[in-house]
Design a protein around this motif. Structure first.
Motif, PDB file in Angstrom:
ATOM      1  N   LEU A 229       0.831  -1.205   0.000  1.00 46.34           N
ATOM      2  CA  LEU A 229       0.000   0.000   0.000  1.00 46.34           C
ATOM      3  C   LEU A 229       0.865   1.253   0.000  1.00 46.34           C
ATOM      4  N   ALA A 230       1.957   1.226   0.756  1.00 52.82           N
ATOM      5  CA  ALA A 230       2.858   2.377   0.809  1.00 52.82           C
ATOM      6  C   ALA A 230       3.442   2.664  -0.575  1.00 52.82           C
ATOM      7  N   ARG A 231       3.771   1.615  -1.306  1.00 55.71           N
ATOM      8  CA  ARG A 231       4.312   1.800  -2.662  1.00 55.71           C
ATOM      9  C   ARG A 231       3.285   2.399  -3.605  1.00 55.71           C
ATOM     10  N   LYS A 232       2.002   2.193  -3.295  1.00 58.36           N
ATOM     11  CA  LYS A 232       0.929   2.778  -4.097  1.00 58.36           C
ATOM     12  C   LYS A 232       0.587   4.186  -3.628  1.00 58.36           C
ATOM     13  N   GLY A 233       1.332   4.681  -2.630  1.00 55.61           N
ATOM     14  CA  GLY A 233       1.117   6.028  -2.130  1.00 55.61           C
ATOM     15  C   GLY A 233      -0.021   6.140  -1.125  1.00 55.61           C
ATOM     16  N   ARG A 234      -0.509   5.021  -0.629  1.00 51.62           N
ATOM     17  CA  ARG A 234      -1.606   5.050   0.333  1.00 51.62           C
ATOM     18  C   ARG A 234      -1.062   5.047   1.757  1.00 51.62           C
ATOM     19  N   GLU A 235      -1.597   5.917   2.576  1.00 48.03           N
ATOM     20  CA  GLU A 235      -1.204   6.011   3.977  1.00 48.03           C
ATOM     21  C   GLU A 235      -1.872   4.881   4.751  1.00 48.03           C
ATOM     22  N   VAL A 236      -1.105   4.205   5.568  1.00 46.08           N
ATOM     23  CA  VAL A 236      -1.619   3.100   6.367  1.00 46.08           C
ATOM     24  C   VAL A 236      -1.530   3.503   7.830  1.00 46.08           C
ATOM     25  N   GLU A 237      -2.645   3.412   8.533  1.00 42.93           N
ATOM     26  CA  GLU A 237      -2.662   3.738   9.961  1.00 42.93           C
ATOM     27  C   GLU A 237      -1.880   2.671  10.716  1.00 42.93           C
ATOM     28  N   ARG A 238      -0.867   3.115  11.456  1.00 43.93           N
ATOM     29  CA  ARG A 238      -0.041   2.194  12.216  1.00 43.93           C
ATOM     30  C   ARG A 238      -0.304   2.432  13.700  1.00 43.93           C
ATOM     31  N   PRO A 239      -0.863   1.452  14.374  1.00 45.20           N
ATOM     32  CA  PRO A 239      -1.122   1.651  15.802  1.00 45.20           C
ATOM     33  C   PRO A 239       0.196   1.780  16.563  1.00 45.20           C
ATOM     34  N   ALA A 240       0.205   2.678  17.545  1.00 46.12           N
ATOM     35  CA  ALA A 240       1.407   2.860  18.359  1.00 46.12           C
ATOM     36  C   ALA A 240       1.661   1.594  19.168  1.00 46.12           C
ATOM     37  N   ARG A 241       2.914   1.250  19.326  1.00 38.64           N
ATOM     38  CA  ARG A 241       3.279   0.106  20.159  1.00 38.64           C
ATOM     39  C   ARG A 241       4.573   0.435  20.874  1.00 38.64           C
ATOM     40  N   LEU A 242       4.732  -0.133  22.044  1.00 36.80           N
ATOM     41  CA  LEU A 242       5.924   0.097  22.848  1.00 36.80           C
ATOM     42  C   LEU A 242       7.030  -0.836  22.374  1.00 36.80           C
ATOM     43  N   VAL A 243       8.143  -0.271  21.947  1.00 44.04           N
ATOM     44  CA  VAL A 243       9.305  -1.038  21.529  1.00 44.04           C
ATOM     45  C   VAL A 243      10.521  -0.439  22.212  1.00 44.04           C
ATOM     46  N   ALA A 244      11.626  -1.137  22.146  1.00 44.80           N
ATOM     47  CA  ALA A 244      12.869  -0.613  22.717  1.00 44.80           C
ATOM     48  C   ALA A 244      13.955  -0.658  21.654  1.00 44.80           C
ATOM     49  N   ILE A 245      14.604   0.465  21.457  1.00 41.55           N
ATOM     50  CA  ILE A 245      15.763   0.537  20.578  1.00 41.55           C
ATOM     51  C   ILE A 245      16.968   0.343  21.481  1.00 41.55           C
ATOM     52  N   LYS A 246      17.619  -0.806  21.366  1.00 44.28           N
ATOM     53  CA  LYS A 246      18.753  -1.132  22.235  1.00 44.28           C
ATOM     54  C   LYS A 246      20.013  -0.395  21.798  1.00 44.28           C
ATOM     55  N   SER A 247      20.170  -0.240  20.490  1.00 45.36           N
ATOM     56  CA  SER A 247      21.275   0.563  19.973  1.00 45.36           C
ATOM     57  C   SER A 247      20.926   0.998  18.559  1.00 45.36           C
ATOM     58  N   LEU A 248      21.473   2.148  18.181  1.00 42.00           N
ATOM     59  CA  LEU A 248      21.300   2.673  16.834  1.00 42.00           C
ATOM     60  C   LEU A 248      22.607   3.360  16.479  1.00 42.00           C
ATOM     61  N   GLU A 249      23.247   2.890  15.434  1.00 38.81           N
ATOM     62  CA  GLU A 249      24.524   3.493  15.040  1.00 38.81           C
ATOM     63  C   GLU A 249      24.544   3.793  13.548  1.00 38.81           C
ATOM     64  N   ILE A 250      25.197   4.875  13.206  1.00 37.74           N
ATOM     65  CA  ILE A 250      25.397   5.216  11.799  1.00 37.74           C
ATOM     66  C   ILE A 250      26.632   4.459  11.343  1.00 37.74           C
ATOM     67  N   LEU A 251      26.474   3.599  10.355  1.00 39.77           N
ATOM     68  CA  LEU A 251      27.589   2.810   9.851  1.00 39.77           C
ATOM     69  C   LEU A 251      28.403   3.591   8.829  1.00 39.77           C
ATOM     70  N   GLU A 252      27.688   4.273   7.928  1.00 39.05           N
ATOM     71  CA  GLU A 252      28.396   5.078   6.932  1.00 39.05           C
ATOM     72  C   GLU A 252      27.432   6.049   6.259  1.00 39.05           C
ATOM     73  N   GLN A 253      28.005   7.134   5.773  1.00 38.23           N
ATOM     74  CA  GLN A 253      27.236   8.063   4.953  1.00 38.23           C
ATOM     75  C   GLN A 253      27.487   7.658   3.512  1.00 38.23           C
ATOM     76  N   GLN A 254      26.407   7.333   2.800  1.00 37.34           N
ATOM     77  CA  GLN A 254      26.536   6.820   1.442  1.00 37.34           C
ATOM     78  C   GLN A 254      26.220   7.860   0.382  1.00 37.34           C
ATOM     79  N   GLY A 255      25.784   9.007   0.808  1.00 36.01           N
ATOM     80  CA  GLY A 255      25.448  10.099  -0.092  1.00 36.01           C
ATOM     81  C   GLY A 255      25.133  11.323   0.747  1.00 36.01           C
ATOM     82  N   GLU A 256      24.784  12.414   0.081  1.00 37.63           N
ATOM     83  CA  GLU A 256      24.506  13.657   0.803  1.00 37.63           C
ATOM     84  C   GLU A 256      23.430  13.467   1.868  1.00 37.63           C
TER      85      GLU A 256
END
Length: 162
Positions: free
Chosen positions: A3-30
């Motif tokens: 649906l997203a590829r067709k440009g349709r917005e999909v309602e996503r219910p909020a859910r509790l998640v945990a991001i344990k780590s997030l790192e930038i590996l590399e910049q591949q473009g501007e």
């Protein structure tokens, strides 16, 4: 995603998640970055990318995704489907099902408890600590994922051949 590829917005219910780590590996473009995220199950990385873009005030989207670990298994544990299909003995390439439960302690049931367990009955196991167990027969066969319930071993899910 379809649906997203067709440009349709999909309602996503909020859910509790945990991001344990997030790192930038590399910049591949501007404005293109490769990131690595360690997160709890149920996390939508596409939504995380969108949320990061919103927080930065520039928008954000995901162009590719590669899952490198799931349920404790890594890419080193993976076997390409083509290799499995081409193998003379494909079962030798695959992990046994009890490997999925390797974080639970192993428990071998007494011979007298094996038949009742196979028939779905709870087995008296006084002194068994609370929690889940990988349950094996005396022969070493993986039988079930079990759980202690008031001094008894109850089956959560059976895995034996019938």
């Amino acid at each position: 995603y379809e649906l997203a590829r067709k440009g349709r917005e999909v309602e996503r219910p909020a859910r509790l998640v945990a991001i344990k780590s997030l790192e930038i590996l590399e910049q591949q473009g501007e404005d293109l970055y490769a990131i690595r995220v360690r997160c709890t199950k149920g996390t939508y990385i596409r939504t995380l990318c969108h949320d990061i873009g919103q927080a930065l005030g520039c928008g954000g989207c995901m162009s590719s995704l590669r899952r490198t670990m799931a349920a404790g298994f890594t890419l080193k544990d993976a076997v390409p489907l083509e290799e499995v299909l081409a193998a003379e003995e494909p079962q030798r390439l695959l992990m046994p099902v009890d490997a999925y439960f390797r974080d639970r302690p192993a428990l071998t049931v007494p011979l007298s408890g094996e038949k009742p367990l196979r028939n779905g009955a709870k087995i008296p196991m006084p002194g068994l600590a609370p929690g889940e167990y990988r349950v094996y027969a005396q022969s070493g066969e993986f039988l079930a994922l079990g759980r202690e319930e008031t001094g008894q071993l109850a089956t959560v899910k059976s895995f034996f051949e019938v």
